[in-house]
Design an enzyme around this catalytic site. Structure first.
Site, PDB file in Angstrom:
ATOM      1  N   CYS A  22       1.226  -5.272  -0.589  1.00  0.00           N
ATOM      2  CA  CYS A  22       1.424  -6.456  -1.361  1.00  0.00           C
ATOM      3  C   CYS A  22       1.284  -7.755  -0.804  1.00  0.00           C
ATOM      4  CB  CYS A  22       2.850  -6.272  -2.307  1.00  0.00           C
ATOM      5  SG  CYS A  22       4.236  -5.890  -1.183  1.00  0.00           S
ATOM      6  N   HIS A  69       6.207 -12.556  -5.017  1.00  0.00           N
ATOM      7  CA  HIS A  69       6.318 -12.936  -3.379  1.00  0.00           C
ATOM      8  C   HIS A  69       5.767 -14.074  -3.006  1.00  0.00           C
ATOM      9  CE1 HIS A  69       7.515  -8.988  -2.669  1.00  0.00           C
ATOM     10  NE2 HIS A  69       6.227  -8.246  -2.063  1.00  0.00           N
TER      11      HIS A  69
END
Length: 341
Positions: free
Chosen positions: A132, A244
């Protein structure tokens, strides 16, 4: 005509997000199966917001013959056992685990970055989805690399607890609640308290002192973007539920001003530039949740190196970092290699 698509790990965070995005993007589907472990057999999951409920099938008895694609979000253990079986049955596997990412016979794909590499899927009938934190970063780096050739990257990540699955999200919630009401705090998913704290430790430690998450960012970026790029990473878990963030320091071979970089990023696929030098003129994880874009802010020149830039990069890790990228791979595979009709 549409495709026959199986979503493996359909009851987890990423699997449910895959179902949502398949529906959102109106992926051409003739038949869809929700597949998971025996624990979830017989339960139901919804296909996005369509109202259509799918009864979960047990992976132990699922026959992949006749299915076009299987989107795996089941973790490395089940993937190791069942992905080769699906591939051997003629079903193309798009895998979200780390199992096949560095396999030389398996393409590692971010469609905005290296779409042509998908042709390599024929070697094993498997395509890997990157980590990710890598996925959003290479989307940001690709147009800048094309413009001025990147030599070196130093990245610090601020990774949400959803990257550790539902258990990570539950632990942040429960610890936060416990602190407020004075109950004892327990660490089960994370090595230290995550509520009101940051942890510079994601995945296991390696012999050189880096963590496996940091190693993944290095080797995956080289495989996806350019093996000549030097990269070092510090990956940190932060008390954010989804999204994130990354502070990326980039050194180029050729000169590239902040203004030029902003113009390039503004037009780049998959990127949303939010960069005003004022209060609220930048993106944070809260704004990116539920969005498909990779947000770029704080574009500025780095005076400590020749031809250096610094950018701030934010993305919904359950989408671009996992489910969305997998669906985009499926779309690319359909357009280029599995055309129907």
């Amino acid at each position: 005509m549409g495709y026959k698509v199986a979503v493996v790990g359909a009851t987890g965070n990423v699997g449910r997000e895959m179902l949502t995005i398949l529906a959102e993007r109106e992926f051409p589907i003739d038949e869809i199966a929700a597949v998971a472990s025996s624990r979830s057999h017989g339960t139901e999951v919804e296909l996005g917001d369509t109202g259509k409920m799918l009864k979960v099938q047990n992976i132990e008895h699922f026959d992949f013959s006749g299915w076009d694609m299987a989107l795996f979000a089941a973790g490395s253990g089940p993937t190791k056992e069942y992905a080769p079986k699906a591939a051997a049955a003629g079903c193309v596997v798009i895998d979200n685990s780390s199992l096949y990412r560095m396999d030389p016979d398996v393409p590692l794909i971010v469609p905005e970055v290296n779409p042509d590499a998908i042709a390599g899927y024929k070697a094993r009938n498997i395509i890997a989805n990157p980590n990710c934190s890598t996925a959003q970063m290479v989307v940001a780096l690709k147009p800048l690399h094309d413009a001025a050739t990147i030599k070196r990257v130093v990245v610090s990540t601020y990774q949400s607890v959803s990257g550790a699955g539902k258990g990570g999200m539950d632990e942040l919630f429960e610890q936060s609640r416990a602190i407020f009401v004075g109950d004892p705090k327990e660490n089960q998913v994370f090595t230290k308290q995550i509520a009101f704290n940051v942890i510079p430790h994601i995945d296991v430690f390696l012999d050189d002192g880096s963590t496996k998450e940091e190693w993944k960012m290095v080797v995956e970026t080289k495989k996806i973007l350019d093996p000549k790029i030097k990269l070092t990473a510090t990956c940190v878990r932060v008390p954010v539920f989804v999204g994130h963030s990354e502070a990326i320091h980039i050194e180029f071979e050729n000169e590239l001003s902040a203004k030029q970089a902003q113009e390039i990023l503004r037009e780049a696929p998959g990127i949303m530039l939010v960069d005003k030098r004022e209060d609220e003129g930048y993106a944070t994880p809260v704004e990116c949740v539920g969005d498909s874009a990779t947000y770029i802010s704080r574009v500025r020149e780095d005076p400590t190196v020749d031809n250096g830039l610094i950018i701030w990069c934010v993305s919904d890790n359950l989408r671009k970092g996992a489910a969305l990228n997998a669906v985009q791979i499926a779309e690319l595979l359909g357009r280029k290699h599995l055309q129907k009709g």
